[in-house]
Design a protein around this motif. Sequence first.
Motif, PDB file in Angstrom:
ATOM      1  N   LEU A  57       9.463  29.979  -9.405  1.00 34.17           N
ATOM      2  CA  LEU A  57       8.906  28.558  -9.984  1.00 34.17           C
ATOM      3  C   LEU A  57       8.589  27.708  -8.712  1.00 34.17           C
ATOM      4  N   ARG A  58       9.611  27.273  -8.245  1.00 30.03           N
ATOM      5  CA  ARG A  58       9.433  26.499  -6.774  1.00 30.03           C
ATOM      6  C   ARG A  58      10.470  26.593  -5.913  1.00 30.03           C
ATOM      7  N   MET A  62      15.445  26.686  -9.232  1.00 30.81           N
ATOM      8  CA  MET A  62      16.235  27.232 -10.029  1.00 30.81           C
ATOM      9  C   MET A  62      17.653  26.989  -9.558  1.00 30.81           C
ATOM     10  N   ARG A  65      19.502  23.744 -10.567  1.00 33.48           N
ATOM     11  CA  ARG A  65      19.946  23.515 -11.874  1.00 33.48           C
ATOM     12  C   ARG A  65      21.183  24.438 -12.354  1.00 33.48           C
ATOM     13  N   GLU A  94      15.206  19.092  -4.943  1.00 36.43           N
ATOM     14  CA  GLU A  94      15.160  19.264  -6.327  1.00 36.43           C
ATOM     15  C   GLU A  94      16.063  18.773  -7.326  1.00 36.43           C
ATOM     16  N   GLY A 100      11.279  13.182  -2.197  1.00 33.95           N
ATOM     17  CA  GLY A 100      10.428  13.964  -1.816  1.00 33.95           C
ATOM     18  C   GLY A 100      10.430  15.500  -2.200  1.00 33.95           C
ATOM     19  N   ALA A 101       9.543  16.119  -1.461  1.00 33.24           N
ATOM     20  CA  ALA A 101       9.497  17.582  -1.731  1.00 33.24           C
ATOM     21  C   ALA A 101       9.084  18.406  -0.638  1.00 33.24           C
ATOM     22  N   MET A 103       6.636  21.326   0.114  1.00 34.29           N
ATOM     23  CA  MET A 103       5.608  22.303  -0.042  1.00 34.29           C
ATOM     24  C   MET A 103       5.167  23.397   0.584  1.00 34.29           C
ATOM     25  N   ARG A 104       4.209  24.197   0.113  1.00 33.65           N
ATOM     26  CA  ARG A 104       3.861  25.374   1.020  1.00 33.65           C
ATOM     27  C   ARG A 104       3.583  24.781   2.561  1.00 33.65           C
ATOM     28  N   ALA A 106       1.247  23.944   5.685  1.00 35.64           N
ATOM     29  CA  ALA A 106      -0.073  23.718   5.392  1.00 35.64           C
ATOM     30  C   ALA A 106      -0.951  25.018   6.019  1.00 35.64           C
ATOM     31  N   LEU A 108      -0.123  27.992   5.624  1.00 38.04           N
ATOM     32  CA  LEU A 108       0.103  29.093   4.585  1.00 38.04           C
ATOM     33  C   LEU A 108       0.835  30.231   5.099  1.00 38.04           C
ATOM     34  N   PHE A 148       6.726  16.452   1.773  1.00 40.12           N
ATOM     35  CA  PHE A 148       5.738  15.455   1.340  1.00 40.12           C
ATOM     36  C   PHE A 148       6.621  14.319   0.647  1.00 40.12           C
TER      37      PHE A 148
END
Lengths: 231, 80
Positions: A57-58, A62, A65, A94, A100-101, A103-104, A106, A108, A148
Motif C-alpha cells: 500500500l505505502r 500497515m 496500524r 503514517e 508529512g509523508a 514519497m518515492r 525523486a 525513482l 514532503f
Amino acid sequence: MNSCVIVFPGSNCDRDVAVALEASSGTRPRMIWHGDSELPACDLIVLPGGFSHGDYLRSGAMAARAPIMRAVVAKAKAGTPVLGLCNGFQILTEAGLLPGALMRNAGLKFICRDVFLRVENNYTLFTRGYGPGQVVRIPISHHDGNYFADSATLNRLEDTGRVAFRYCAADGLINADANPNGSLNNIAGILNETGNVLGMMPHPERLISHELGGSDGRAMFDALTALVQCA
Amino acid sequence: MKARIHITLKKGVLDPQGKAIAKALSHLGFVGVEEVRQGKYIEIDLAGSDTQTARAGLDAMCAQLLANTVIENYSIELDA
C-alpha cells in the motif's frame, strides 16, 4: 537503560539497532513483536528500519496500524522518547506522530550509500552528542525517502527548530546536489512538537564503530543512554 | 455491493513515476501526452445493501488506511 525495539514482519535493522543500543548502554533492549498490544516500562522506544509488510500500500502504512502502535502512540504522547529510523520514520508519519509523508525517491532509484548530514538542531535528546552544524557521515538505504509536507507544515517545522538533520555536501553546504532523494528543504530527519519523537531516513545504527566503516552514528545512542542515566 | 476506490496524488505533489511514464510514452512515439499522474485503484466487495452505511464505512477506510490524506485524494464509486 530499558529500551524497546519494535519488530514488524519485514523489519531488517532491528538487530542492528539492538547492537548499537547495547554497545552504548550495556543493556540489551527488549524486542517487542508488532502483534503485542502492551509495552513494558521503558526509557526509549525504537522503530527500526526495514520493509515492514513488504511496503504494501505505502511504506509503513500497515505497520502504523499494528496492535502495538496504540501503545507506542500513547507512550510517545506521554513523553517517552521514540526514535524511528528509515522505515521507522515512515511508520511514524503514517501513525500521525510526525507530520508529512515520505514519497518515492525523486530519481525513482533505491539508494544505498553514505551521505553527509548537517546537524541542524543539537538541543535535542537525540542529537546533543553532536556539535551545532556538525557534519556527519551516515548511510541511507531506501526507495521512499523523499520528504514532503505542505508549505504551512514545512514553515512550522523550520520556524520551530524541528528539522534535526539535513542532507548536505561534505563541507556542510545545503544544495540540490547534496539532496539524494528530492526531500523538501533537504530534510533528512524531523522532531515532533515536544521534541521526544525523532524520525530520520539515514541509519546511524549502521556506523557505530570503526570496524563498521565509521562511528558517526554512535553519538546518538550514547546521548540517549546518558540522558537516562542522568534522569 | 462492489466499491471502486481511486486514489490519486494531490495537485502540487510531485509524481516522479508519472513523469517517467510520460517519458516512456514519448519514447514509444506517442505524441500529445501532456502529463501523466499515477494512482491506485482498489476494489472492495462489501456485505449488506445499505449504500449510506457502506459509503460511511468506505470513507472511514480511506481516511484511516487506504489513502494518506497528506499527499493523496480518494474517490469512491459504489455499485449497489
